[in-house]
Structures are given as structure tokens and as C-alpha cells.
Design an enzyme around this catalytic site. Structure first.
Site, PDB file in Angstrom:
ATOM      1  N   ASP A  66      43.513  46.149  55.437  1.00 42.03           N
ATOM      2  CA  ASP A  66      43.102  44.742  55.479  1.00 42.03           C
ATOM      3  C   ASP A  66      41.793  44.573  54.706  1.00 42.03           C
ATOM      4  OD1 ASP A  66      43.861  42.193  57.605  1.00 42.03           O
ATOM      5  OD2 ASP A  66      41.909  42.150  56.597  1.00 42.03           O
ATOM      6  N   ILE A  67      41.714  43.516  53.929  1.00 39.30           N
ATOM      7  CA  ILE A  67      40.551  43.274  53.077  1.00 39.30           C
ATOM      8  C   ILE A  67      39.311  42.877  53.892  1.00 39.30           C
ATOM      9  CG2 ILE A  67      40.837  40.785  52.618  1.00 39.30           C
ATOM     10  CD1 ILE A  67      40.530  41.460  49.619  1.00 39.30           C
ATOM     11  N   ASN A  72      50.673  37.969  64.265  1.00 39.35           N
ATOM     12  CA  ASN A  72      50.439  36.556  64.522  1.00 39.35           C
ATOM     13  C   ASN A  72      51.615  35.766  63.970  1.00 39.35           C
ATOM     14  OD1 ASN A  72      47.821  37.004  65.632  1.00 39.35           O
ATOM     15  ND2 ASN A  72      46.995  37.202  63.564  1.00 39.35           N
ATOM     16  N   VAL A  88      48.668  34.217  56.600  1.00 38.79           N
ATOM     17  CA  VAL A  88      49.478  34.584  55.427  1.00 38.79           C
ATOM     18  C   VAL A  88      50.960  34.501  55.805  1.00 38.79           C
ATOM     19  CG1 VAL A  88      50.023  36.381  53.752  1.00 38.79           C
ATOM     20  CG2 VAL A  88      47.660  36.102  54.555  1.00 38.79           C
ATOM     21  N   HIS A 100      53.682  40.264  58.776  1.00 36.43           N
ATOM     22  CA  HIS A 100      52.872  41.478  58.763  1.00 36.43           C
ATOM     23  C   HIS A 100      52.499  41.861  60.176  1.00 36.43           C
ATOM     24  CE1 HIS A 100      50.322  37.917  58.229  1.00 36.43           C
ATOM     25  NE2 HIS A 100      49.411  38.534  58.968  1.00 36.43           N
ATOM     26  N   HIS A 129      49.483  43.940  62.106  1.00 34.08           N
ATOM     27  CA  HIS A 129      48.168  44.558  62.012  1.00 34.08           C
ATOM     28  C   HIS A 129      48.197  45.858  62.809  1.00 34.08           C
ATOM     29  CE1 HIS A 129      45.975  40.748  60.757  1.00 34.08           C
ATOM     30  NE2 HIS A 129      47.069  40.214  61.284  1.00 34.08           N
TER      31      HIS A 129
END
Ligand code: AMP
Length: 121
Positions: free
Chosen positions: A34-35, A95, A104, A108, A110
Site C-alpha cells: 500500500d502506498i 472495504n 478504489v 482488494h 488489505h
């Protein structure tokens, strides 16, 4: 079927149009850091197919894709050294939609780890 935005940031990462810090890749999934990490280790894993969120995925993906993503979470955790096998542990979450806080619109999960996480709520 839910409409998928081909220009979302993870679609661009999958097409190689923007870079990512890759952790793992196979035919079904891509995993990268993750950025904006929220914990010592904060990774993401996404399916290669075009799915907006978990409900879209479970409704429209093949069984192989579903197994590939779920098993991919453990593959990535082992690679990061945060799996229970390594005596540690981690948290995974997805999420989903507006109330779920999803930003986004490409499914995905996390993975949070590398430190004691505490209660989520
Ligand atoms: P969510 O709120 O569940 O949709 O999470 C989206 C996550 O994507 C956030 O944790 C962001 O920090 C992360 N993110 C956004 N852009 C990038 C990027 N280019 N590379 C890696 N992670 C990103």
C-alpha cells in the site's frame, strides 16, 4: 452486472501503466505494498479480473478465481513473514462500497501486520 471503471488506479497498475512495489503475482492475483501504509506492514492483494468489490466478485467470478484470491492471501502472508506459521499473525479486510469506506473500485484485500494490531473497533 456492476459497471467497472477501467481507469481506476488498480486497473492501471494491472496494465503496467503505473508502477507498484510488487510482493507476489500469479495467474489470478497481484499483490503489492500500500502506498500509504497504516501499519508496519500494509499490503494489498487484488484479483486480475475486473471486479468492483467482494460482492461483484462472489457473484461473477469463477470458482478458480475465488480460490485463487482467497488462497493468495495466505501465500502473501507467508511471503511477508506475518502468517501464523511464523508465530505472528495479521489482519485482512476488504472495504465494500460507500458505507464500507471503499475508495478504489477494484476489489482488494488489505493485509496488516508486522506489529500488534489491537482491536479494530
Ligand atoms: P480502500 O479504502 O479499501 O479502497 O483502500 C484503497 C487503498 O489503496 C488505500 O489504502 C490507498 O493507500 C491505496 N492506494 C491508492 N493508490 C495506490 C497506489 N498507486 N499504490 C498502492 N496503493 C495505493
Amino acid at each position: 452486472k456492476m459497471s467497472y471503471d477501467n481507469n481506476n488506479i488498480f486497473a492501471k497498475i494491472l496494465r503496467g501503466e503505473i508502477p507498484c512495489n510488487k510482493i507476489y503475482e500469479d495467474v489470478f492475483v497481484l499483490s503489492f505494498y500500500d502506498i500509504n501504509p497504516q501499519k508496519k506492514i500494509h499490503a494489498l492483494i487484488i484479483p486480475k479480473g475486473k471486479y468492483v468489490d467482494l460482492d461483484d466478485f462472489n457473484s461473477n467470478a469463477t470458482s478458480e478465481e475465488i480460490v485463487g484470491l482467497i488462497k493468495g492471501i495466505t501465500t502473501v502472508a507467508k511471503k511477508l513473514g506475518i502468517s501464523v506459521n511464523d508465530g505472528k499473525g495479521y489482519r485482512t479486510l476488504s472495504n465494500i462500497g460507500d458505507y464500507g469506506g471503499q475508495e478504489v473500485p477494484h476489489l482488494h484485500f488489505h493485509l496488516f501486520g508486522g506489529e500488534k494490531l489491537g482491536k479494530m473497533v
